[in-house]
Design an enzyme around this catalytic site. Sequence first.
Site, short mmCIF file in Angstrom:
data_model
loop_
_atom_site.label_atom_id
_atom_site.label_comp_id
_atom_site.label_asym_id
_atom_site.label_seq_id
_atom_site.Cartn_x
_atom_site.Cartn_y
_atom_site.Cartn_z
N LYS A 39 51.47 51.04 47.38
CA LYS A 39 50.66 52.26 47.35
C LYS A 39 49.86 52.50 48.63
O LYS A 39 49.46 53.62 48.89
CB LYS A 39 49.73 52.25 46.13
CG LYS A 39 48.64 51.20 46.22
CD LYS A 39 47.90 51.06 44.90
CE LYS A 39 46.69 50.17 45.10
NZ LYS A 39 46.28 49.44 43.91
N ARG A 134 36.45 47.00 36.37
CA ARG A 134 37.38 48.11 36.33
C ARG A 134 38.22 47.90 35.07
O ARG A 134 37.66 47.88 33.99
CB ARG A 134 38.20 48.21 37.64
CG ARG A 134 38.82 49.59 37.83
CD ARG A 134 39.60 49.73 39.15
NE ARG A 134 40.80 48.88 39.19
CZ ARG A 134 41.60 48.77 40.25
NH1 ARG A 134 41.34 49.45 41.37
NH2 ARG A 134 42.67 48.00 40.22
C1 PLP Z 1 46.02 48.23 44.40
C2 PLP Z 1 46.16 47.09 43.47
C3 PLP Z 1 46.57 45.84 43.97
C4 PLP Z 1 46.83 45.58 45.42
O1 PLP Z 1 45.65 45.63 46.16
P1 PLP Z 1 45.58 45.13 47.68
O2 PLP Z 1 44.13 44.92 47.90
O3 PLP Z 1 46.14 46.22 48.52
O4 PLP Z 1 46.35 43.88 47.79
C5 PLP Z 1 46.73 44.81 43.06
N1 PLP Z 1 46.49 44.99 41.74
C6 PLP Z 1 46.10 46.17 41.23
C7 PLP Z 1 45.85 46.28 39.77
C8 PLP Z 1 45.91 47.26 42.08
O5 PLP Z 1 45.53 48.42 41.57
#
Ligand code: PLP
Length: 365
Positions: A39, A134
């Site tokens: 993402k 969260r």
């Molecule tokens: C975005 C996200 C990640 C990845 O996060 P990074 O900090 O880019 O490694 C992992 N787990 C969840 C649930 C996320 O929403």
Amino acid sequence: MVKQQYPRLEVNLKALKENVESMVNLCKTQGVEIAGVTKGTTGLARCAKMFELGGCKMIASSRLEQIEEARDYGIELPYMLLRVPMISEIPEVIRLTDISLNSELSVLQALNEEAGLQSKTHEVILMADLGDLREGFWDKEEMLEVALEVENNMENLILSGVGTNLGCYGSVLATEEKLAELVVIAERIEKATGHELKYISGGATSSLMRVLDGDLPKRVNLLRCGEGILLARDLDIFYGYDMSFMRQDVYNLKAEIIEVKDKPTHPVGELAVDAFGKRPEYLDRGIRKRALIGIGKVDYGSMEEIFPKTCGVNIIGASSDHTILDIEDCCEDLKPGDILEFAVNYASLVYLTNCKNVQIEYIED
Ligand SMILES: *Cc1c(COP(=O)(O)O)cnc(C)c1O
């Protein structure tokens, strides 16, 4: 259709693939596999492909359209949905993904039902909220009950693990103690169901600190990693880890100069609010040489998140489509038509790759 050359974001795919390999190999030495999180580049399929080629176990995103793009591109890894599913997207979750992160019984019931309709089995990881506040179960008794409900009464779902996310909202550090809490929860569930969980998913890039320090609890075997591969910047800048084994030159943002003039540094007239309704402070430094470039907040988000690579160039302001640079002390003699280069961080990378005005140019060597 107009074809604009700038602004442009260059993406070095070879450098990105090297980053994936470095992180996958490092994690492998500690028994940890990586779900490559796409993402950060808005799921660009050619970037996702590097996660596949570099050895990720699965492709993960918070957004289904990004997962569909990678599937359509022909990436054949399992797909993980990171964001707890919306009830309204359940049919697409089952259609497009193999595994999802979950925290609501009603959503799990809907997933089970839909998986039946599509004659599929779908894997689920139950999320524990360990204090970052969260997603995830806060009440761990409830989590255990839901785990048993999935295990015993949802024939189209496979309870494949537990997970947690730390840092994103509450800024909570992924310490050894926090992740040990996750292992305790996993083992309670295993005891109740009588079988081992396939995954204990101990977080995102922020949990890579435990891998780098070598103190990740042993049973954690899956991390969901985006930033730490795409940019490898945060662990260095915020936590002082030496990330020099990763390439920091994957992206290069280019924007074109459209005006160069000597102007006052303080606005002249009665001041009210700027284009975004804010009242910025303006420092009066007399008359200075400035350049205007054809890129703005719509393209990159906030001006604090892009970093000029040319010496003596400083960003002093921005509106939707313009960025104002102080170039009084610039080492080069800049003029309209010249191209300036900028480094990016996670925030600007997300905006830039998501902006249809920004050309993406892939570099493959
Ligand atoms: C975005 C996200 C990640 C990845 O996060 P990074 O900090 O880019 O490694 C992992 N787990 C969840 C649930 C996320 O929403």
